[in-house]
Scaffold this motif. Sequence first.
Motif, mmCIF file in Angstrom:
data_model
loop_
_atom_site.group_PDB
_atom_site.id
_atom_site.type_symbol
_atom_site.label_atom_id
_atom_site.label_comp_id
_atom_site.label_asym_id
_atom_site.label_seq_id
_atom_site.Cartn_x
_atom_site.Cartn_y
_atom_site.Cartn_z
ATOM 1 N N GLU A 46 14.360 2.177 -2.326
ATOM 2 C CA GLU A 46 14.483 2.889 -3.552
ATOM 3 C C GLU A 46 13.849 1.917 -4.638
ATOM 4 O OE1 GLU A 46 18.435 3.831 -4.680
ATOM 5 O OE2 GLU A 46 18.981 4.497 -2.674
ATOM 6 N N PRO A 47 12.710 2.495 -5.395
ATOM 7 C CA PRO A 47 11.951 1.808 -6.359
ATOM 8 C C PRO A 47 13.163 1.435 -7.459
ATOM 9 C CG PRO A 47 11.556 4.295 -6.581
ATOM 10 C CD PRO A 47 12.403 3.981 -5.399
ATOM 11 N N THR A 48 12.919 0.259 -7.932
ATOM 12 C CA THR A 48 13.774 -0.329 -9.198
ATOM 13 C C THR A 48 12.774 -0.873 -10.018
ATOM 14 O OG1 THR A 48 13.986 -2.616 -8.114
ATOM 15 C CG2 THR A 48 15.663 -0.757 -7.415
ATOM 16 N N PRO A 81 8.895 -1.752 -8.065
ATOM 17 C CA PRO A 81 8.515 -0.572 -8.692
ATOM 18 C C PRO A 81 7.463 0.080 -7.594
ATOM 19 C CG PRO A 81 7.275 -2.122 -9.768
ATOM 20 C CD PRO A 81 8.423 -2.710 -9.157
ATOM 21 N N PRO A 82 7.188 1.242 -7.346
ATOM 22 C CA PRO A 82 6.071 1.708 -6.487
ATOM 23 C C PRO A 82 4.599 0.951 -6.807
ATOM 24 C CG PRO A 82 7.068 3.549 -7.393
ATOM 25 C CD PRO A 82 7.697 2.298 -8.239
ATOM 26 N N SER A 83 4.055 0.536 -5.634
ATOM 27 C CA SER A 83 3.075 -0.615 -5.747
ATOM 28 C C SER A 83 1.817 0.306 -6.220
ATOM 29 C CB SER A 83 2.697 -1.044 -4.134
ATOM 30 O OG SER A 83 1.539 -1.622 -4.409
ATOM 31 N N PRO A 84 1.270 -0.143 -7.340
ATOM 32 C CA PRO A 84 0.103 0.656 -7.805
ATOM 33 C C PRO A 84 -1.316 0.414 -7.012
ATOM 34 C CG PRO A 84 0.479 -1.209 -9.158
ATOM 35 C CD PRO A 84 1.701 -1.057 -8.082
ATOM 36 N N TRP A 85 -0.977 -0.543 -5.852
ATOM 37 C CA TRP A 85 -2.065 -0.918 -5.301
ATOM 38 C C TRP A 85 -2.007 -0.042 -3.870
ATOM 39 C CZ3 TRP A 85 -4.144 -3.224 -8.993
ATOM 40 C CH2 TRP A 85 -3.171 -4.094 -9.563
ATOM 41 N N MET A 86 -1.078 0.853 -3.700
ATOM 42 C CA MET A 86 -0.930 1.734 -2.438
ATOM 43 C C MET A 86 -1.037 3.080 -2.968
ATOM 44 S SD MET A 86 1.360 -0.134 0.169
ATOM 45 C CE MET A 86 2.615 -0.249 -0.905
ATOM 46 N N ALA A 87 -1.252 3.397 -4.386
ATOM 47 C CA ALA A 87 -1.274 4.702 -4.808
ATOM 48 C C ALA A 87 -2.271 5.495 -3.918
ATOM 49 C CB ALA A 87 -1.709 4.570 -6.332
ATOM 50 N N HIS A 88 -3.272 5.349 -3.267
ATOM 51 C CA HIS A 88 -4.277 5.987 -2.455
ATOM 52 C C HIS A 88 -3.576 6.581 -1.196
ATOM 53 C CE1 HIS A 88 -4.534 1.974 -0.514
ATOM 54 N NE2 HIS A 88 -4.747 2.778 0.533
#
Length: 754
Positions: free
Chosen positions: A82-84, A88-95
């Motif tokens: 669960e993101p906290t 937080p969600p990793s911006p480096w895996m947004a792809h």
Amino acid sequence: MSATQPGSDAIPALAEVKARVARYAALGLLAWSLLLGGSLAWNIAKQHEITLELATNTALANFNKDVAYRLWASGHGGVYVEPTEKTPPSPWMAHLPDRDLIADDGRRLTLMNPAYMLREMMQDHGELYGIKGRIVGIIYLNPNNKADPWEAEGIRQFAEGRKTELMEVSDIDGAPFLRLFKPFRMEPSCQKCHGHLGFQDGEVRGGIGVSVPLAPYLASEAGAVRTMSTTHGVLWVLGTLAIGAIARRSHSRLVANTRMTLALRDSEQHYRAIIETSSDGFWMTDRQGRLMEVNNAYAARSGYSREQLLSMIISDLDAVQTEESIRANIETVVKGEARRFETRHRARDGGEWDVEISTSYFPAGGGRLFVFLRDISERKQAERVLAESERRFREMAETIDQVFYIADMDYRRFHYVSPAFRRLWGRDPEELVADPSLWPAWIHPEDRDQVMNFVASRIGSGEYESDFRVVRPDGTVAWLHAKSFEVANPSSGSPYTLGFHTDITQAKAIEEALRDKNQALERSNADLEAYAYVASHDLREPLRNITSFSTLLARRLEGRLDGDEREFVKIITDAANRMDCLVRDLLEVSRVGRGTQAMHPVSLSDLAAGTRDSLRSQMEAASATIEIAAPLPQVMGSDDELYRVLLNLFGNALKYHGAQPVRITVDCRADGPEMWRITVADNGIGLELGRGYEERIFGLFQRLHQRDEYGGGTGIGLPVCRKIIERHGGRIWAESDGPGKGTRIVFTLPRLPD
């Protein structure tokens, strides 16, 4: 020299021993220090290796854990959580299309890949075990995963195949860490997140690093190092003390050995010095009498070389003893009895010489005899001379007319009395030797006390003599002259008395007869002097009448007498005047010594000066000078009589002179220890030599010239001078170098006692 008191020559040796021990001790201490220092350094290094090994093992364990964790996570395609705010969600895996999901229960989930999971775990829980780990690369999604320079260099080396692992110790945030870094290769499970970066499977795309904090390990290492340092320090101190103790013991032993060596050397040198500088000969022999050592003194006296002597035995040199007697002497000495005896030795030239031998035995080395040999040839010769001298002495003592004796200084013991004692004393010499107390009773009773008191007062004075009478057993009396000499005994040093008694009985008789004749002569001279005095005094009365009446007759008949008659009256008057002068001079001679003036100290300087002053007019007439050496001494005498002597001598010098100015000198010098010698010299007419005039001028009424020459005179002056000088205990005489060379009148007078 004792071993505990080294001489000046031992000080350098002892200093060298001390320096050598100090060097060895310093080298030992240096070696011990290097050994312990090396051991400590090695142990510290090993401890550091252990520390690094432990840290390395820890780093590998954590590295493997991280790798296993990554493999597990990547093998499952990551983990959804669960993101906290923290995660937080990793911006480096947004792809990735499946980065974010919604669970069936409506919860929102986000994907965490291994790098994300490892970074967040280190951020949130790394303090639990202090080990840091991360995955980095040169090409990366998240800038936080960018490799630092060391890591970047490692990745390049991994990619090039030069390294498979890197490790270093460095500070992180001011604390030491052990960093372990290994390559991170591209695997199929990684393609999901990183495939778009262009890496192929098996290609190095980064590295995984682990940093282990070294502080706990270094603290443990420091404690171990302190323990090792303390242990090594204690061992170093103990070793140093042991080295010091060993050095002290070694120094003591070496000093003792050195001192013993020096003492032995000094003893040998002293022994050699004594033996070689001794004027006596020295041997060392074995029990068979073979010479094992000789000194130079014996070699020089015997004429043999040392090499020749060392090949000989005693019997080759002894000219008196047989081999049997030599062996007997050796056995006696071996038994412990020191031997001293005399013998004769043969020299190389065939001569023989007297030897006194002293021998002692030392059992060491199979038995050695130490023999000292003293040349007593001179002593033996002296003994022979002494024996001959004693023989001659006895012959002389027993044949001379004098009594000769040897006695103690106090005459309580007579050692020898010559046979002449029997003739002079009328008693046997043996009787006096047997009982020395008898001789005082043999002295004449009238002389006994005087002789005994004299002897008692002169004992110890060195030399004394006296005359006394002895009474022989037949009642005859003999006069003896005794002379004693006190001499020291050369052997004991105590003095004894040598004495001589001479028979002077006949001399005493002659002396008595001479004394009687001298007394008679003195009485005759006194009577003659009294007669001359009375005669000269009484003769002057008729002479004065003749002179007075002849003068009165000439005066009354003046003008009535012819020339011959006047000449006759003048002859009578002149003859009476001359006769009066002669009687007056004779009276003056008789008066010498008849005055009542007592002898007293008289200054000759004052008398000479007064005499000179009284002759001023005569000196001016003769152009004379009188030089008096100053100061003339004082003498005991009559100043009137000595004044007459100087007046006569000065007057004669002023009278008997030539054409040149008169020069008179008076000087004085010592004539032996008891007399003064006074000389009155002039530059007058002198005396003819060889005619006895030097003595003639002291004769009564003696003149060397015509009556009217040189002012006339009766010839009474010098006889009066001689009589005065002789009365004063001196003598007077004349000296001259010839006519025209002046005259010296010399007289002596006794010195005043000190």
